[in-house]
Design an enzyme around this catalytic site. Structure first.
Site, short mmCIF file in Angstrom:
data_model
loop_
_atom_site.label_atom_id
_atom_site.label_comp_id
_atom_site.label_asym_id
_atom_site.label_seq_id
_atom_site.Cartn_x
_atom_site.Cartn_y
_atom_site.Cartn_z
N ASN A 10 0.87 -1.18 0.00
CA ASN A 10 0.00 0.00 0.00
C ASN A 10 0.90 1.22 0.00
O ASN A 10 1.50 1.56 1.02
CB ASN A 10 -0.91 -0.02 1.23
CG ASN A 10 -1.80 1.20 1.33
OD1 ASN A 10 -1.80 2.07 0.47
ND2 ASN A 10 -2.56 1.28 2.40
N ARG A 87 -2.81 -2.24 -3.16
CA ARG A 87 -3.99 -1.42 -2.87
C ARG A 87 -3.97 -0.21 -3.81
O ARG A 87 -2.97 0.50 -3.91
CB ARG A 87 -3.97 -0.92 -1.43
CG ARG A 87 -5.19 -0.05 -1.11
CD ARG A 87 -4.96 0.81 0.10
NE ARG A 87 -6.14 1.63 0.40
CZ ARG A 87 -6.09 2.82 0.99
NH1 ARG A 87 -4.92 3.33 1.33
NH2 ARG A 87 -7.19 3.49 1.23
N HIS A 176 -12.91 2.85 1.28
CA HIS A 176 -12.82 1.87 2.37
C HIS A 176 -13.55 0.57 2.02
O HIS A 176 -13.93 -0.20 2.91
CB HIS A 176 -13.42 2.42 3.68
CG HIS A 176 -12.69 3.59 4.25
ND1 HIS A 176 -13.34 4.67 4.84
CD2 HIS A 176 -11.36 3.88 4.32
CE1 HIS A 176 -12.46 5.55 5.25
NE2 HIS A 176 -11.23 5.09 4.94
N ARG A 237 -10.41 15.85 7.91
CA ARG A 237 -11.35 16.18 6.85
C ARG A 237 -12.68 16.61 7.44
O ARG A 237 -13.15 16.05 8.42
CB ARG A 237 -11.57 15.00 5.91
CG ARG A 237 -10.32 14.53 5.19
CD ARG A 237 -10.64 13.35 4.29
NE ARG A 237 -9.43 12.59 3.98
CZ ARG A 237 -9.38 11.27 3.86
NH1 ARG A 237 -10.49 10.55 4.00
NH2 ARG A 237 -8.25 10.67 3.58
N GLU A 381 -7.58 -5.17 6.18
CA GLU A 381 -7.61 -4.89 4.75
C GLU A 381 -6.51 -5.65 4.01
O GLU A 381 -6.70 -6.09 2.87
CB GLU A 381 -7.48 -3.39 4.52
CG GLU A 381 -8.69 -2.61 5.03
CD GLU A 381 -8.47 -1.11 5.03
OE1 GLU A 381 -8.89 -0.47 4.06
OE2 GLU A 381 -7.89 -0.60 6.00
#
Length: 395
Positions: A10, A87, A176, A237, A381
């Site tokens: 990733n 990813r 996600h 965010r 993940e």
């Protein structure tokens, strides 16, 4: 039959997160992160056999860092490395599932970069570096957005003129997806339900946060949209704001588009509300000491999260359970409790003793007896990316 191992990569613009995943064993044989790539203090950290290691790599780029990892990976895999799973954040509408990487798929990922300018170019750095170092291995891309390609049109379309969607791909994509998919599968297993006959709400809560409605193993709605900025309050965010905020700030303060994007993506959320930190652990400690900003940030976070979860129920035929996952979702009993307290209309209630003890990797139900199922499930993940990679290679 020998173990099948997948190296999961990733890549960020200055980092590489990696894990060697054995399909038959939960703990990673090797995992770690290379960080601050390109800088004088670049280094790689990894864990193996219960021991932690670090190696300085001054000014190393992605290729140099991956080259350093190569002998570690090969030794840990015992010569049984089946492939590499990458990813990739944004697959647009082009990618609805994991795919083998070749010149054409790399070109398609590059063409999608305008939809994820902070992520896809960085993902491609890692892909190209890994493919040059491991040319004989199959490489597979697993997309954050792919799981959400089952959203119905009424859930993914914005109320904007048709050409913006048809010609420029302006629609809701969601992110996600790998995490939402993994924990919904685990939730069905833990509850003795068939995945294709189950109905879940999922809250993935970390520095980035999103909610998802999952029916029969398929994503039917999610809180993030065209970009990962839409939706609930996150670490830095803002989540949803009035769409006219951009023009308001430009007119009244003379701010540029770049300044506003920085504000909404890097200076808002928990950090902006608290004026203290984007780390929920820090905020919870400050709240206990009476910090007003931290208290407000937590209250807004939980209320907005509960609103999003309530909205997601519009996509469900029934509710088999609510799942909390991600760093905050797995470890903050306070956030889970406050969020569920806003959802009394759904008869949700927690067993506070069980809730308080279900942290640091613990998994299981935390709902009060006789009330709808609420689960804490640690996400993985990397394992999901590895399983998707193996499934594609076996097809």
């Amino acid at each position: 039959m020998p173990a099948r191992n997948i190296l999961v990569i990733n890549c960020g613009s200055s980092s590489i997160k990696f894990a060697l995943v054995d399909e038959d064993h939960e703990p990673f044989a090797l995992s770690g992160m290379a960080e601050r790539l390109g800088d004088a203090d670049a280094q790689v950290h990894w864990q193996q056999d219960g021991h932690k290691h670090s190696l300085p790599l001054p000014y190393a780029d992605h290729s140099v860092a991956l080259a350093q990892l190569l002998p570690l990976v090969e030794a840990a895999a015992g010569g049984q490395l089946q492939g590499i799973g990458h990813r990739v954040v944004h697959g647009g509408e082009h990618f609805t599932a994991a795919c083998a990487l070749d010149h054409s798929t790399i070109a398609a990922i590059r063409a999608t970069a305008p939809l994820a300018p902070l992520h896809n170019p960085a993902n491609l750095l890692g892909i190209e570096a890994a493919m040059s170092l491991f040319p004989s291995l199959p490489h597979v891309a697993v997309f954050d957005t792919a799981f959400h390609q089952t959203l119905p049109e009424h859930a993914y379309r914005y109320a904007l003129p048709e050409p913006l969607y048809r010609e420029h791909g302006v629609r809701r994509y969601g992110f996600h997806g790998t995490s939402h998919r993994f924990v919904s599968q685990r939730g069905a297993e833990m509850s003795g339900l068939a995945l294709n006959a189950s109905s879940w709400l999922v809250a993935h809560l970390g520095n980035g946060c999103s909610t998802c409605a999952i029916v029969d193993g398929l994503s039917r709605d999610t809180s993030m949209g065209l970009t990962p900025l839409e939706g609930v309050v996150m670490g830095t965010r803002s989540g949803d704001v009035d769409p006219n905020l951009h023009s308001h700030l430009a007119r009244t303060l003379g701010w540029s588009l770049e300044q506003i994007e920085t504000l909404l993506n890097k200076e808002s959320g928990l950090l902006g509300l608290s004026a203290l930190s984007n780390d929920m652990r820090t905020l919870e400690q400050a709240r206990e000491q009476g910090h007003v900003g931290a208290t407000l940030a937590i209250e807004v976070f939980c209320y907005r999260l509960a609103k999003s979860l309530a909205a997601m129920t519009c996509a469900l035929p029934r509710l088999d359970g609510l799942i909390f996952t991600g760093g905050i979702g797995e470890n903050s009993a306070l956030i889970r409790s406050k969020t569920v307290s806003h959802l009394q209309l759904f008869n949700l209630r927690l067993d506070e003793t069980t809730n308080a003890s279900t942290v640091r990797g613990a998994a299981g139900p935390i709902n009060a007896h006789g009330h709808p199922r609420v689960l804490v499930i640690p996400t993985n993940e990397e394992r999901q990316i590895a399983l998707d990679t193996l499934a594609l290679l076996a097809a």
